[in-house]
Scaffold this motif. Structure first.
Motif: not given
Length: 393
Positions: A244-253
């Motif tokens: 989840a964390l890399p996904l949110l980082k990629e989406k600038k969240i």
């Protein structure tokens, strides 16, 4: 007779079946431009062992390029020998499944086309319900669909399906996925994603990424303060925090310091600053004429209701020319509604009924109702009588 697609590409087309004598399990694929030597073509018994070998090597090595090459050579040997049996269907189905795992949509479409052709011409029914569901999901792929164009394609496919296919569990699941994507129902989509039958989950992976992206945009736009990370993972079917964390980082969240919640206020500020950085400075911009502000986009249900009221109102138009013009305008509006991305298939029957009414109004030459004309004539006669009574001596 018109030349076939293979002949147009410069490939050799077998007029009479050959009988192969080659005994090697593995053979590279080459496009045929001349008649093949029977010594290089494998018979059916060898091809069965070759398919078994490809499946075992794929499970061990996961080398897709090698597996694709071997499967294409098996398909070529079957075509040259004019073999159209259950084994032929199994070869194309296995190739389609391996292409799904490798995310090769182009090869998957080729195999799906051949499977439907074998089903129609040779009456081979093995696994047709499973692949009918894959065909529905293939139309929903972000790489293959533009906007809501897949709605008409899937509707046409459903008309051609027999009752047995439509009532199978795999096809019902695929249609439920279609409805959840069309209506932006994230909870329903990810529930279906977790319970996907057969290999449908492989075709839903790209859709899942798209739906997570949409869900995050709606979340940031509609919520304030913080949103629990565990709830986001449960809704979007994310197995672990490490994913989840890399996904949110990629989406600038932005995630809070304790990694327990999504910080929505900080995310909004970050998105605003990124948007400001991307925009060019005002000094470098040429003055542009002010564009009129667009009205807010109506929802599908509101647009359908407005169309229904407009159809009812248009029935009272007396002049045939005006009525025909209004009917043509409303027909155009109804067709635009059908291609909108959020169109719900359950509203299709209502839209078809409205279109039939509008086409009937367009063709009708007489007045819509006699009662309206009678009332208008009565009003005119009353006005004339009142005017004549005033001037009597």
């Amino acid at each position: 007779r018109a030349p076939s697609a293979q002949a147009q590409r410069g490939e050799w087309v077998a007029e009479k079946p050959l009988r192969g004598t080659c005994l090697s399990l593995e053979k590279d694929y080459f496009r045929l431009t001349t008649a093949p030597d029977p010594g290089t073509v494998r018979p059916l018994k060898v091809l069965k062992r070759s398919l078994r070998n490809v499946k075992q090597r794929w499970e061990q090595d996961q080398n897709y390029e090698w597996a694709k090459n071997q499967l294409r050579s098996i398909r070529q040997d079957l075509t040259v020998q004019h073999v159209r049996s259950r084994f032929t269907m199994r070869v194309y189905q296995e190739h389609a499944r391996i292409a799904m795992e490798a995310d090769d949509l182009e090869e998957l479409r080729v195999c799906m086309g051949k499977i439907s052709q074998l089903e129609q011409t040779c009456s081979l029914r093995e696994g047709v319900e499973e692949f009918a569901a894959y065909r529905v999901l293939l139309h929903l792929q972000p790489k293959s669909s533009k906007g809501g164009s897949y709605t008409l394609e899937i509707s046409q496919m459903l008309r051609e399906m027999d009752r047995g296919k439509r009532e199978s569990l795999a096809v019902k699941h695929a249609l439920a996925v279609w409805r959840s994507v069309a209506s932006h129902d994230y909870h329903a989509f990810f529930r279906l994603y977790d319970r996907a039958p057969n290999m449908s989950a492989f075709l839903m992976d790209d859709l899942a990424d798209q739906m997570r992206d949409r869900f995050l945009r709606v979340l940031i736009r509609t919520h304030r303060a913080k949103y629990p990370l565990a709830t986001f993972m449960r809704v979007c079917s994310i197995p672990s925090v490490g994913y989840a964390l890399p996904l949110l980082k990629e989406k600038k969240i932005v995630v809070d310091a304790g990694e327990e919640a999504i910080d929505i206020d900080k995310t909004k500020l970050k998105w605003a600053s990124l948007k400001a950085d991307k925009q060019p400075k005002a000094s470098n911009l040429a003055p542009t004429p002010r564009q009129p502000s667009c009205p807010p986009r109506k929802t599908i249900k509101e647009a359908m209701r407005a169309l229904e009221l407009a159809v009812i109102k248009s029935r009272s138009i007396v002049a045939p020319k005006d009525r025909k013009k209004e009917a043509m305008r409303l027909i155009k509006q109804a067709k635009q509604l059908l291609t909108m991305p959020g169109f719900d298939p359950s509203m299709g029957s209502l839209l078809q009924r409205l279109l039939q009414q509008l086409r009937g109004m367009k063709k009708r030459k007489s007045l819509p109702t006699k009662k309206i004309v009678k009332k208008q004539n009565m009003k005119k006669n009353k006005k004339k009588k009142r005017a004549t009574k005033k001037f009597k001596f």
